[in-house]
Design a protein around this motif. Sequence first.
Motif: not given
Lengths: 604, 767
Positions: A14, A18, A21-22, A25, A27, A54, A56, A251, A273, A275, A293, B194, B197-199, B203, B206
């Motif tokens: 898992i 994760l 996936l991060t 992907v 934006p 982006i 923040v 956003v 973006y 945010i 952050k 943050v 938002e785009f996942l 995901a 998770l």
Amino acid sequence: MPRFKNKTAPLLLILFALLGLTACVEPPQIERAIHPLPEDAFVTDAPLGRYGGIFVLNETTQPTTFNPQVPNNLSTSVLLTRLLTPLVAFDPSSQTYEPALARSWEIGEDKKSYTFHLRRGVLWSDGSPFTADDVIFTFDCILTEIQDPESGKLRPKYPSRYYKQYLINGEKLRYTKVDDYTVRFDLPTVYGPFIYDIRQPILPKHKLHASFEDGSFTKQWSTQVAIESPEEIVGTGPFTIFSYKPGERLVLTPNPHYWKIDQSGQRLPYLDYFILKFVSESNTAVAHFATGKSDASGVGASDNVWVKEAAGTYGFTLHDRGPSSSVNFFWFNQHRGSDEAGKPYLSPHKLRWFTDKRFRQAVHYATNRQGIIDALLFGKGEPLTSIIAPAQGKWHNPDLPRYDYDPEKARDLLIESGFYWDAQGKLFDREGILVEFTLLLVESASFDTIGVTFVENMKALGLSVKMERCDFATLLRRTDDTFNYDMTMLGWGSPDASYDPSGSKALFLSSGQFHQWYPEQSEPATEWEARIDELIGLQERTLDEAARVAYMHEVQAILAEELPLLYGFTPYGYVGVKNKWRNVFVPSAGTTLWNIEEIWTPEP
Amino acid sequence: MFAFIIRRLFSLVPLLLGVSLLVSLLMYLSPGDFLTQARAAKDIDPAIIEQQERQLGLVNADGEATAWFVRYGHWMANISPVKYGPWVGQPEEGLSFGWPYFGESWTYKVEVFTLLKQRVPATFILSLTSIFFAWCIAIPLGVLAAIYKDSIFDRISALLAYAALSIPEFFLAILAVYFAAITGIFPEGGRSSVESEFLGLWARILDYGYHLILPTVVLGIGSVAGMMRIMRANFIDYMQAEFATTARAKGVAQRVIMFKHVLRNAINPLITAFGYSFASLLSGALLVENVMNYPGLGQLIYEALIREDQYVVMAGVLIGVVMLVFGNLFSDLLLGWLDPRIRQEGGAKNSARGQKANLVWLVLIGIIALQILLEVFAPSLLGMTGLVLKYIGLLLVGLLAVACVLLVGYIVFTLFRRLIGGVLRRPMGAAALAVLTLLYCGALFAPAISPYPITQQNLVKPYHPPTGYAWKDGALHAKLYQKEAVGSPTYIHSEDATAPIVWFSKSESYKLFGFIPMERKLFQLETEDPAARIYLLGSDATGRDIFSRLLHGSQVSLSIGFIGISITLILGFIVGSLAGYYGGTVDFVAMRLVELLMSIPGLYLLLALRSAFISPDFSPTQVYMVIIVILSVIGWAGTARIIRGMTLSIRNRPFVVAAESMGQCVPMILIKHILPNIASYLLVAATLAIPGYILAEAALSFLGLGISEPSASWGLMLKQSQGNMIVFFMNFWWMLTPGFAIFVTVIAYNVLGDVLRDIVDPKMQTR
């Protein structure tokens, strides 16, 4: 069914999923240059940048609405400037008003009429054209009156705080559409601060007109709309809403029809973006920034000490904004009137002390403001000398008496005024009355510290001061309506980079509602208050800015001598911004990201 | 089974009515309303206010203030799915059906329901995960501790459990945020990152899970200790039960007995408590959500309560109650599934209670209706009654306080001599008693021990570290420090800068115990320089001595539990013993009341009561008194329940029957025969409950609603250190000593309570 020998295997799987996936992907790409540029585009003179990135930003308060006419809080109105734009905007770098939705404007011969020429070809974010009708509609929303069905009196259809702003000398501002791209405003008198007042965000008529007619205007553009159908909220600002998750984040994404371009003809903003992350605790917000952050954050004077140590690790710079634009002050109740039963608001001996200039000066001399700054702010602040903070540039009078901590001087002044001390060191006035009074404070941690220090300082001088706390509403009621208090304290934050003394007119005028120490006098109670009234009137009736500044300097000099307000201190402001951002210009007051559309990064 | 669920859901209706009515009444009692602030601001036109008042329904068409019950009635009518128009928000004529409408949030101008929809899932999931986290830790630990009873493992786990029980939740949350900020392993708060938002969907889920970990641990850890204790005690009990012996005799493997037979039985109470632990987690969630920036129900309700956004508060609290009831329902179903015995009992008991329940609700609604009628037709009469009630209430509180002191005196007098030997013989007990004695002595003699008055500032020495010591010229010296530079938070000590410490020297005069005038203090620094001070535990942001403030603060923090528990016990005893003694309707009414109180998440009730009864212009002493009363009013319900159970079992004993037949009156019987038999239990319960008060005071002060400056209390001091990230990042550890003090006190009370229980209840000793 496959069985895992090792119990941790599925868990690891898992985790990997994760991570995968991060990583993969991205934006969604922002499509640029699909719409033609407006005829009258605003060309910025900022250095050229590149698209992408982006940004923040941590926000401590959440928007309560996206409708500028519904009563809201400060951060909501700052946020709304990202979505909606006014006719005229203030540029903190040049300290001037620059054209926004209006391409230019001219002032009539009699100095009472203003004609605004609107930019041609500007579109709302949904593609509808922006015209003079939108401007007229915006002012209609504020100033339209209806007859109250019960009392028969006229009242604003949608009451808002802007309504009063456009009543000049009790008369309503008149506005007319000349043609599709020209609007004229007619003022009843010559009114200096008009250009400051006119920065009203312009609303889209095509979206809101129906609700304006049927009475549901204030229910439009609520937070729910931003959650469910953000595309309904259209504007002319640099951004539009991409998504809103209450309590989490808002956003923003570039407005494809924004009317500012850079010198190479690229449409702004550069960011992909923007945010806003909601963090309810300001401490946590600072901690987030200090650990890399978020991209920018205001840093309080006391936090500066530890935040700056992380600057190298996380690649940010702390910009020193100098003294902040917030002011705080104590004042004594000097109300000379009495209530309906004929009982004076203030007992005669207290009134005698509080209206005695030397007594006020003595108290001010005995307050160790530098001590509070050294302890609480690690020396990063300075005592105030005026109600107009130094951050307000030219309006602040730099040559005012400072009243530095000097208990000896305070004692001399008290002796001069006939006070004396008994064997225990307690102070008595010339008629043998023990000097004691109550300090009324709003419940808040920072006021508590200041209040406690003040009480200690007064104890050293022989005055017994009791602290009493109440909530903000009660405090206002007691200082504005019932006048049963001795002394109190308030903070006053001006969020705006642009300042105009007309904004705080009600404080200076003896007839004003915020003339805190003795509000709404029918006749000025003292000569110096009469002189201030006169000066405020003079500065309002001229358009010559140098003259207005000179008048205001004199007002401050009088206040500093008479000391109806005992000024506190102002902390130095710091703003941290990550080094990767270009075109950052930190003004001394107002929002740091006033030019968010020009900010870009070489490493998106 | 289906009928059972339906019946349970129906029982929800009166509970929800009761709770919403109570909350609505409390909101009405708290001074001011949503528009108070706007009304006070001069630049807002009165016309705007009037319009708003009409819009929000605060005034009726004639401009008169609407009574709270009218507003409540409208609200209820809107919620009810059966609507009868025309009424507010109900334009249709006649009877119709429609979705429940919970009103509008005044702050957000959105329907309350949509607002709740955004928040409830977050809190619901958080509560669920924390319970399961607590179970996952508590059950294995409890089982192991039971199997290896009295081993080192047992002792260590007990110690860990005490530790977990003793850290205030909000303090743990602060530490967690700091930990996350420093290490970067976990996100420091928030519900999602943050990037999410785009996942994609999975995901994102998770990512939510990842953000849940830290709040779950913080929230769950508090309940671990309690669950572990119950688990251990039950497991030991059932290990010796007959069925276990039978199984053993039949030669079933030990492992199978333990996990198949014993565990399944021992786990029952945990499942039973599921519903209530859900409710208590909701209160905890408020604090944790606030500190960890988790956008849940707690944060929302807290903000709404502060802003007096009435419908949000009411709907939010209702959701809390619904969650509790569903938790209870779920636990019942789970129990029924796990335990066949319960399945069969279920039905009969409930139906017998049905009729009586109707009666009680009828009476309750009758009383409210009477009050409303009074308020409508004779408003002044009600005001008078209110005034009379207020004075009667004051009198009662006074009497109560006296009674409490008497009861505490009685318990201490009769039990202490009997028990002290037992306590001292046990090393743990002796240690706990010693620690507590020390703490209370410190509180009593605070003015004599503390070197400086609590308000005395030293603006040139903020955040001064604890002083070091040196032996010089035959006397103890304290080292003196100077700031490294102006504006720097670090201090340096130059070699020979010291000042001698003098003992019992004269200082400013003060009053010991409030009446003995004294001048000498335990120790002082002999120096000319007023800025040179001895800081045993460092100084705070304005250079005040933390050691002095800690001692003075302990007067508040330590006494609040003591006085509070006395009131709680008396109330609990009166209600519980009467309910147990008389049984029947009295019992039923009392127990429903108890259930009502227990079903509202404690902290919300506390906040609501606090805003209803404390106005900010109260003096610190008044605030202190009111807080005690509020805490004990909330706390008595649980005690009453247990005392009722004990009375029930004692009342049929021969000596009670004998006393009855001799014609003794009821109060006499209760005091002379029943009280002595449950006194030991009361003592134990008191000792174990006091920490709850200390923690509650800390939580209240932490929210800025408790004791205020210039007074000191441990919770207030802890809040002041938390309000400043500098404390963590510059490592000003001495600012956190109040947290440590709370920790030590709570541990000591828990240990003492456990030891006392061992002595009082020999049967429990085996546990």
